[in-house]
Design an enzyme around this catalytic site. Structure first.
Site, PDB file in Angstrom:
ATOM      1  N   HIS A 219      12.544  -3.155   1.959  1.00  0.00           N
ATOM      2  CA  HIS A 219      12.030  -1.836   2.348  1.00  0.00           C
ATOM      3  C   HIS A 219      12.983  -0.766   1.849  1.00  0.00           C
ATOM      4  O   HIS A 219      14.204  -0.926   1.963  1.00  0.00           O
ATOM      5  CB  HIS A 219      11.909  -1.726   3.875  1.00  0.00           C
ATOM      6  N   LEU A 220      12.400   0.306   1.350  1.00  0.00           N
ATOM      7  CA  LEU A 220      13.218   1.441   0.909  1.00  0.00           C
ATOM      8  C   LEU A 220      13.947   2.060   2.101  1.00  0.00           C
ATOM      9  O   LEU A 220      15.140   2.355   2.042  1.00  0.00           O
ATOM     10  CB  LEU A 220      12.321   2.505   0.261  1.00  0.00           C
ATOM     11  N   SER A 221      13.193   2.266   3.172  1.00  0.00           N
ATOM     12  CA  SER A 221      13.766   2.920   4.360  1.00  0.00           C
ATOM     13  C   SER A 221      14.259   1.863   5.340  1.00  0.00           C
ATOM     14  O   SER A 221      13.896   0.688   5.247  1.00  0.00           O
ATOM     15  CB  SER A 221      12.701   3.793   5.024  1.00  0.00           C
TER      16      SER A 221
ATOM     17  N   ASN B  71       7.615  -5.905  -0.993  1.00  0.00           N
ATOM     18  CA  ASN B  71       7.648  -4.800  -0.039  1.00  0.00           C
ATOM     19  C   ASN B  71       6.227  -4.681   0.497  1.00  0.00           C
ATOM     20  O   ASN B  71       5.364  -4.089  -0.159  1.00  0.00           O
ATOM     21  CB  ASN B  71       8.094  -3.493  -0.701  1.00  0.00           C
TER      22      ASN B  71
ATOM     23  N   TYR C  23      11.406   8.766   1.732  1.00  0.00           N
ATOM     24  CA  TYR C  23      11.506   7.809   0.618  1.00  0.00           C
ATOM     25  C   TYR C  23      12.230   8.353  -0.609  1.00  0.00           C
ATOM     26  O   TYR C  23      12.404   7.632  -1.582  1.00  0.00           O
ATOM     27  CB  TYR C  23      10.101   7.329   0.228  1.00  0.00           C
TER      28      TYR C  23
ATOM     29  N   ARG D 160       7.320   0.612  13.638  1.00  0.00           N
ATOM     30  CA  ARG D 160       7.876   0.044  12.398  1.00  0.00           C
ATOM     31  C   ARG D 160       8.981  -0.975  12.667  1.00  0.00           C
ATOM     32  O   ARG D 160       9.458  -1.646  11.760  1.00  0.00           O
ATOM     33  CB  ARG D 160       8.439   1.157  11.509  1.00  0.00           C
TER      34      ARG D 160
ATOM     35  N   ARG E 244       5.250  11.076  -2.124  1.00  0.00           N
ATOM     36  CA  ARG E 244       4.963  10.666  -0.754  1.00  0.00           C
ATOM     37  C   ARG E 244       6.198  10.856   0.131  1.00  0.00           C
ATOM     38  O   ARG E 244       7.242  10.238  -0.118  1.00  0.00           O
ATOM     39  CB  ARG E 244       4.592   9.178  -0.784  1.00  0.00           C
TER      40      ARG E 244
ATOM     41  N   ALA F  23       3.094  -0.805   4.758  1.00  0.00           N
ATOM     42  CA  ALA F  23       2.528  -0.709   6.118  1.00  0.00           C
ATOM     43  C   ALA F  23       2.038  -2.063   6.639  1.00  0.00           C
ATOM     44  O   ALA F  23       2.031  -2.305   7.857  1.00  0.00           O
ATOM     45  CB  ALA F  23       1.393   0.307   6.128  1.00  0.00           C
TER      46      ALA F  23
ATOM     47  N   GLU G 225      11.931 -10.044   1.578  1.00  0.00           N
ATOM     48  CA  GLU G 225      11.245  -8.809   1.993  1.00  0.00           C
ATOM     49  C   GLU G 225      12.179  -7.625   1.775  1.00  0.00           C
ATOM     50  O   GLU G 225      13.363  -7.714   2.122  1.00  0.00           O
ATOM     51  CB  GLU G 225      10.914  -8.951   3.484  1.00  0.00           C
TER      52      GLU G 225
ATOM     53  N   HIS H  53       3.847  -4.432   9.281  1.00  0.00           N
ATOM     54  CA  HIS H  53       3.763  -4.293  10.731  1.00  0.00           C
ATOM     55  C   HIS H  53       2.429  -4.758  11.306  1.00  0.00           C
ATOM     56  O   HIS H  53       2.247  -4.761  12.519  1.00  0.00           O
ATOM     57  CB  HIS H  53       4.007  -2.824  11.107  1.00  0.00           C
TER      58      HIS H  53
ATOM     59  N   PRO I 228       0.787  -1.227   0.000  1.00  0.00           N
ATOM     60  CA  PRO I 228       0.000   0.000   0.000  1.00  0.00           C
ATOM     61  C   PRO I 228       0.825   1.287   0.000  1.00  0.00           C
ATOM     62  O   PRO I 228       1.868   1.361   0.655  1.00  0.00           O
ATOM     63  CB  PRO I 228      -0.827  -0.098   1.284  1.00  0.00           C
ATOM     64  N   ASN I 229       0.337   2.238  -0.736  1.00  0.00           N
ATOM     65  CA  ASN I 229       0.874   3.606  -0.824  1.00  0.00           C
ATOM     66  C   ASN I 229       2.180   3.717  -1.600  1.00  0.00           C
ATOM     67  O   ASN I 229       2.685   4.819  -1.802  1.00  0.00           O
ATOM     68  CB  ASN I 229       1.046   4.235   0.577  1.00  0.00           C
TER      69      ASN I 229
ATOM     70  N   ARG J 275      13.330   4.031  12.535  1.00  0.00           N
ATOM     71  CA  ARG J 275      12.173   4.929  12.457  1.00  0.00           C
ATOM     72  C   ARG J 275      11.291   4.776  13.701  1.00  0.00           C
ATOM     73  O   ARG J 275      11.773   4.445  14.761  1.00  0.00           O
ATOM     74  CB  ARG J 275      11.429   4.668  11.147  1.00  0.00           C
TER      75      ARG J 275
ATOM     76  N   ASP K 238       0.943 -15.238   6.959  1.00  0.00           N
ATOM     77  CA  ASP K 238       0.499 -16.633   6.813  1.00  0.00           C
ATOM     78  C   ASP K 238       0.507 -17.064   5.342  1.00  0.00           C
ATOM     79  O   ASP K 238       0.807 -18.221   5.040  1.00  0.00           O
ATOM     80  CB  ASP K 238      -0.908 -16.819   7.397  1.00  0.00           C
TER      81      ASP K 238
END
Ligand code: DQA
Length: 144
Positions: free
Chosen positions: A100-102, A74, A23, A111, A18, A77, A98, A80, A10-11, A107, A87
């Site tokens: 993540h950009l950040s 990725n 990011y 997170r 954003r 949100a 997995e 978390h 998402p997002n 953070r 599952d």
């Protein structure tokens, strides 16, 4: 040829506008272009999906069985919060990485916990678009 399913959560469709302080200005389109370049060099094929909907991501993972050899995700949100995505990855029988950009560990407190990390082969976080490239390379190495 290895077939990889890339899932952006998402997002991530909003990248570029954003929270640029977090990011950067990289867009999802440019991430996808970099990924395709890297995949081409490794003679792998990519199917790339973005979804803002938890159930849709669960469906993508569940339907990947027999069609893909690896998943690069990725979860954004949902990293978390989503037991359902965790599952799905645990149950699909396909190795996942997995990304993540950040760096989620530097953070906010909420997170720092990834529900997904325990069920993936590994996690790359904090390197912007390079997290995706490093994650893809590691996934392909693993599959070879
Ligand atoms: C993210 C980190 C998550 O905490 C956040 O909710 C995102 C993006 C990242 O790529 O850094 O949407 O997954």
């Amino acid at each position: 040829m290895k077939k990889i399913l890339v899932i952006h959560g998402p997002n991530l469709n909003l990248l570029g506008i954003r929270e640029p302080a977090v990011y950067g200005k990289v867009t999802l389109n440019s991430i996808d272009k970099e990924l395709k370049k890297a995949a081409k060099k490794r003679k792998a094929s990519l199917t790339i999906k973005q979804s803002n909907h938890e159930g849709q991501i669960v469906d993508l993972i569940g339907d990947a069985r027999g069609r893909f050899s690896g998943i690069l995700i990725n979860p954004a949100a949902y990293t978390h919060t989503s037991v359902a995505i965790r599952d799905a990855i645990a149950g699909c029988g396909i190795p996942a990485v997995e990304v993540h950009l950040s760096n989620i560990y530097t953070r906010e407190e909420f997170r720092k916990k990834s529900l997904v990390s325990p069920v993936v082969k590994g996690t790359v976080a904090g390197f912007g678009v390079n997290s995706y490239i490093l994650g893809l390379e590691a996934l392909l190495d693993l599959l070879e």
